[in-house]
Write a protein that holds these residues in place. Structure first.
Motif, PDB file in Angstrom:
ATOM      1  N   LEU A 127       0.827  -1.205   0.000  1.00 23.15           N
ATOM      2  CA  LEU A 127       0.000   0.000   0.000  1.00 23.15           C
ATOM      3  C   LEU A 127       0.865   1.261   0.000  1.00 23.15           C
ATOM      4  CD1 LEU A 127      -2.831  -1.083   2.470  1.00 23.15           C
ATOM      5  CD2 LEU A 127      -3.063  -0.710   0.006  1.00 23.15           C
ATOM      6  N   GLN A 128       1.999   1.209   0.676  1.00 23.76           N
ATOM      7  CA  GLN A 128       2.937   2.329   0.627  1.00 23.76           C
ATOM      8  C   GLN A 128       3.453   2.509  -0.803  1.00 23.76           C
ATOM      9  OE1 GLN A 128       3.876   4.541   2.869  1.00 23.76           O
ATOM     10  NE2 GLN A 128       3.943   3.659   4.931  1.00 23.76           N
ATOM     11  N   GLN A 129       3.827   1.414  -1.444  1.00 23.16           N
ATOM     12  CA  GLN A 129       4.366   1.477  -2.796  1.00 23.16           C
ATOM     13  C   GLN A 129       3.336   2.029  -3.779  1.00 23.16           C
ATOM     14  OE1 GLN A 129       5.614  -2.641  -3.148  1.00 23.16           O
ATOM     15  NE2 GLN A 129       7.765  -2.068  -2.975  1.00 23.16           N
ATOM     16  N   ALA A 130       2.065   1.742  -3.524  1.00 20.94           N
ATOM     17  CA  ALA A 130       0.995   2.218  -4.396  1.00 20.94           C
ATOM     18  C   ALA A 130       0.482   3.599  -3.997  1.00 20.94           C
ATOM     19  CB  ALA A 130      -0.152   1.215  -4.397  1.00 20.94           C
ATOM     20  N   ALA A 131       1.157   4.251  -3.076  1.00 17.46           N
ATOM     21  CA  ALA A 131       0.798   5.608  -2.620  1.00 17.46           C
ATOM     22  C   ALA A 131      -0.627   5.665  -2.074  1.00 17.46           C
ATOM     23  CB  ALA A 131       0.976   6.617  -3.763  1.00 17.46           C
ATOM     24  N   LEU A 132      -1.006   4.619  -1.313  1.00 18.39           N
ATOM     25  CA  LEU A 132      -2.365   4.546  -0.779  1.00 18.39           C
ATOM     26  C   LEU A 132      -2.401   4.404   0.746  1.00 18.39           C
ATOM     27  CD1 LEU A 132      -5.387   4.404  -1.510  1.00 18.39           C
ATOM     28  CD2 LEU A 132      -5.128   1.935  -1.847  1.00 18.39           C
ATOM     29  N   TRP A 133      -1.306   4.017   1.342  1.00 13.22           N
ATOM     30  CA  TRP A 133      -1.283   3.669   2.763  1.00 13.22           C
ATOM     31  C   TRP A 133      -1.821   4.781   3.662  1.00 13.22           C
ATOM     32  CZ3 TRP A 133      -1.172  -0.099   6.142  1.00 13.22           C
ATOM     33  CH2 TRP A 133      -0.789   0.158   7.460  1.00 13.22           C
ATOM     34  N   ASP A 134      -1.355   5.991   3.454  1.00  6.90           N
ATOM     35  CA  ASP A 134      -1.753   7.087   4.343  1.00  6.90           C
ATOM     36  C   ASP A 134      -3.257   7.348   4.303  1.00  6.90           C
ATOM     37  OD1 ASP A 134       0.831   7.451   5.190  1.00  6.90           O
ATOM     38  OD2 ASP A 134       1.270   9.074   3.783  1.00  6.90           O
ATOM     39  N   GLU A 135      -3.901   7.024   3.203  1.00  5.73           N
ATOM     40  CA  GLU A 135      -5.332   7.286   3.056  1.00  5.73           C
ATOM     41  C   GLU A 135      -6.212   6.180   3.629  1.00  5.73           C
ATOM     42  OE1 GLU A 135      -6.245   8.391  -1.047  1.00  5.73           O
ATOM     43  OE2 GLU A 135      -4.177   9.100  -1.258  1.00  5.73           O
ATOM     44  N   VAL A 136      -5.661   4.974   3.789  1.00  2.36           N
ATOM     45  CA  VAL A 136      -6.516   3.841   4.187  1.00  2.36           C
ATOM     46  C   VAL A 136      -6.034   3.112   5.433  1.00  2.36           C
ATOM     47  CG1 VAL A 136      -7.205   3.475   1.777  1.00  2.36           C
ATOM     48  CG2 VAL A 136      -5.296   2.149   2.722  1.00  2.36           C
ATOM     49  N   LYS A 137      -4.920   3.515   6.016  1.00  6.17           N
ATOM     50  CA  LYS A 137      -4.328   2.742   7.110  1.00  6.17           C
ATOM     51  C   LYS A 137      -5.250   2.612   8.314  1.00  6.17           C
ATOM     52  CE  LYS A 137      -1.780   6.796   8.814  1.00  6.17           C
ATOM     53  NZ  LYS A 137      -0.434   7.371   9.050  1.00  6.17           N
ATOM     54  N   ASP A 138      -6.205   3.534   8.463  1.00  7.08           N
ATOM     55  CA  ASP A 138      -7.131   3.476   9.605  1.00  7.08           C
ATOM     56  C   ASP A 138      -8.444   2.786   9.271  1.00  7.08           C
ATOM     57  OD1 ASP A 138      -5.334   4.887  11.252  1.00  7.08           O
ATOM     58  OD2 ASP A 138      -6.045   6.810  10.453  1.00  7.08           O
ATOM     59  N   ARG A 139      -8.564   2.251   8.056  1.00  2.00           N
ATOM     60  CA  ARG A 139      -9.803   1.564   7.669  1.00  2.00           C
ATOM     61  C   ARG A 139      -9.513   0.369   6.763  1.00  2.00           C
ATOM     62  NH1 ARG A 139     -12.139   4.913   2.684  1.00  2.00           N
ATOM     63  NH2 ARG A 139     -10.388   6.291   2.246  1.00  2.00           N
ATOM     64  N   LEU A 140      -8.539  -0.406   7.144  1.00  2.00           N
ATOM     65  CA  LEU A 140      -8.149  -1.551   6.341  1.00  2.00           C
ATOM     66  C   LEU A 140      -9.235  -2.620   6.267  1.00  2.00           C
ATOM     67  CD1 LEU A 140      -4.415  -1.992   7.455  1.00  2.00           C
ATOM     68  CD2 LEU A 140      -5.273  -0.929   5.360  1.00  2.00           C
ATOM     69  N   ASP A 141     -10.170  -2.603   7.211  1.00  2.00           N
ATOM     70  CA  ASP A 141     -11.250  -3.586   7.201  1.00  2.00           C
ATOM     71  C   ASP A 141     -12.425  -3.155   6.324  1.00  2.00           C
ATOM     72  OD1 ASP A 141      -9.885  -5.277   8.906  1.00  2.00           O
ATOM     73  OD2 ASP A 141     -10.735  -4.372  10.718  1.00  2.00           O
ATOM     74  N   SER A 142     -12.371  -1.947   5.756  1.00  2.00           N
ATOM     75  CA  SER A 142     -13.435  -1.473   4.888  1.00  2.00           C
ATOM     76  C   SER A 142     -13.356  -2.160   3.525  1.00  2.00           C
ATOM     77  CB  SER A 142     -13.341   0.040   4.690  1.00  2.00           C
ATOM     78  OG  SER A 142     -13.443   0.718   5.925  1.00  2.00           O
ATOM     79  N   LEU A 143     -14.484  -2.264   2.841  1.00  2.00           N
ATOM     80  CA  LEU A 143     -14.510  -2.886   1.521  1.00  2.00           C
ATOM     81  C   LEU A 143     -13.694  -2.069   0.523  1.00  2.00           C
ATOM     82  CD1 LEU A 143     -18.201  -4.061   0.923  1.00  2.00           C
ATOM     83  CD2 LEU A 143     -16.150  -5.489   0.906  1.00  2.00           C
ATOM     84  N   GLY A 144     -12.844  -2.770  -0.230  1.00  2.00           N
ATOM     85  CA  GLY A 144     -12.052  -2.102  -1.248  1.00  2.00           C
ATOM     86  C   GLY A 144     -12.915  -1.486  -2.338  1.00  2.00           C
ATOM     87  N   THR A 145     -14.061  -2.093  -2.603  1.00  2.00           N
ATOM     88  CA  THR A 145     -14.953  -1.590  -3.649  1.00  2.00           C
ATOM     89  C   THR A 145     -15.640  -0.285  -3.262  1.00  2.00           C
ATOM     90  OG1 THR A 145     -16.637  -3.091  -2.793  1.00  2.00           O
ATOM     91  CG2 THR A 145     -15.378  -3.839  -4.700  1.00  2.00           C
ATOM     92  N   LYS A 146     -15.510   0.143  -1.992  1.00  2.00           N
ATOM     93  CA  LYS A 146     -16.095   1.404  -1.546  1.00  2.00           C
ATOM     94  C   LYS A 146     -15.147   2.583  -1.751  1.00  2.00           C
ATOM     95  CE  LYS A 146     -19.956  -0.377   0.101  1.00  2.00           C
ATOM     96  NZ  LYS A 146     -21.277  -0.060  -0.517  1.00  2.00           N
ATOM     97  N   LEU A 147     -13.929   2.302  -2.159  1.00  2.00           N
ATOM     98  CA  LEU A 147     -12.963   3.367  -2.402  1.00  2.00           C
ATOM     99  C   LEU A 147     -13.315   4.122  -3.679  1.00  2.00           C
ATOM    100  CD1 LEU A 147      -9.644   1.438  -1.638  1.00  2.00           C
ATOM    101  CD2 LEU A 147     -10.772   3.107  -0.158  1.00  2.00           C
ATOM    102  N   SER A 148     -12.756   5.306  -3.837  1.00  3.42           N
ATOM    103  CA  SER A 148     -12.943   6.056  -5.083  1.00  3.42           C
ATOM    104  C   SER A 148     -12.255   5.320  -6.225  1.00  3.42           C
ATOM    105  CB  SER A 148     -12.353   7.456  -4.943  1.00  3.42           C
ATOM    106  OG  SER A 148     -10.941   7.393  -4.877  1.00  3.42           O
ATOM    107  N   GLY A 149     -12.567   5.735  -7.456  1.00  2.00           N
ATOM    108  CA  GLY A 149     -11.970   5.068  -8.609  1.00  2.00           C
ATOM    109  C   GLY A 149     -10.457   5.095  -8.599  1.00  2.00           C
TER     110      GLY A 149
END
Length: 251
Positions: A127-149
Motif C-alpha cells: 500500500l505504501q508502494q501504491a501511494a495509498l497507505w496514508d489514506e486507508v491505514k485506519d480503515r483496512l477492514d473497509s470494503l475495497g470496492t467502496k474506495l474512489s476510482g
C-alpha cells in the motif's frame, strides 16, 4: 545487460483480424520499457501474450515466441505460477469484493502464507508502494470496492505488487488516477525498477518520457521503432510517424 523477455516474430489474430504483425523486441532486466501508440496498435495484446491471458480469448491465434529468462512461456506448465511472476494492472480497477487488507493479502494467502505479522508487513509495504497507505491505514477492514476510482486503481497496483512479481505490466494505469497521485506512483515506479522489470503501456507520451529507459512506438500492429527514450523523443526522429504521434500531429 541481460534480456528478461525476448519476443521473436510475434503474430496475433483475432479471428481474421490481425493484431500483431510479426513483431520482435527484447526487454532488458530492471528497465522500464515504455510502449506508446494510438488505439488498436496492439499494445494491450502484447502484454496479454506475455502473461498468457490472451489465450483465454476465444478465436485468437498466436504465432512466434515469447521467452522469459530464455524459456518459452508456452512451455511453462504452471501457467498460474507464470502469472504470479508477471503482475498486471489494467486501465480500470478490478477490485475483489473483500476488505482493503484482504485485497492485498489475497495472493500471499493463496501461496500459503498464514502468519499475521508477515501479512501485515506485506500489506503495508504494498500500500505504501501504491501511494495509498496514508489514506486507508485506519480503515483496512473497509470494503475495497467502496474506495474512489483512483483509490481502487492504486489498490489494484498494491495487489499486483503483493505477488512480488519479477515483471510488472502497467496498461494505462493512470487513466482513473488524478495527476498528483499519478506523479506519486511514478516516483514509486522509478524505485521499483531496481527490483523488477516494468512494461509501461501509456497514452500519455510525456509519462513515457519521464519514466522509460527505452520507448517502443507501435502502430496498427507493427513495431515502428524502439530505442532509448531520449532518442525517440529527440528533434531528429528516425521515423516520421513516431515524431508526429509524440507531437500531437498524428492522423
Amino acid at each position: 545487460m541481460r534480456n528478461k523477455i525476448e519476443i521473436e516474430d510475434l503474430k496475433v489474430h483475432y479471428g481474421d483480424i490481425p493484431a500483431l504483425n510479426g513483431i520482435s523486441l527484447n526487454v532488458v532486466e530492471n528497465e522500464i520499457l515504455g510502449i506508446i501508440g494510438p488505439a488498436q496498435s496492439g499494445k494491450t495484446t502484447l502484454l496479454k501474450v506475455i502473461n498468457r491471458t490472451l489465450e483465454l480469448t476465444q478465436g485468437v491465434t498466436i504465432e512466434g515466441s515469447v521467452r522469459l529468462d530464455g524459456i518459452d512461456v508456452n512451455s511453462i506448465g504452471d501457467v498460474y505460477g507464470l502469472r504470479k511472476r508477471i503482475g498486471m494492472v489494467l486501465p480500470l480497477p478490478v477490485g475483489l469484493p473483500l476488505s482493503i487488507y484482504d485485497n492485498v493479502a489475497f495472493a500471499p494467502r493463496t501461496s500459503g502464507l498464514r502468519n499475521k505479522a508477515e501479512l501485515d508487513v506485506i500489506v503495508e509495504r504494498c500500500l505504501q508502494q501504491a501511494a495509498l497507505w496514508d489514506e486507508v491505514k485506519d480503515r483496512l477492514d473497509s470494503l475495497g470496492t467502496k474506495l474512489s476510482g483512483g483509490q481502487q486503481q492504486r489498490l489494484t497496483i498494491a495487489r499486483a505488487l503483493s505477488h512480488q512479481p519479477e515483471i510488472l505490466c502497467l496498461d494505462e494505469f493512470s487513466i482513473a488516477v488524478d495527476p498528483i497521485t499519478t506523479m506519486r506512483i511514478e516516483e514509486v515506479l522509478k524505485s521499483l525498477k531496481n527490483e523488477m522489470t516494468i512494461l509501461l503501456v501509456t497514452n500519455l507520451v510525456q509519462q513515457a518520457k519521464r519514466l522509460a529507459n527505452r520507448t517502443a512506438f507501435m502502430l496498427n500492429g507493427d513495431l515502428v521503432e524502439i530505442d532509448d527514450t531520449e532518442v525517440i523523443f529527440s528533434d531528429n526522429p528516425t521515423q516520421q510517424s513516431t515524431y508526429d504521434y509524440i507531437n500531437g500531429n498524428f492522423g
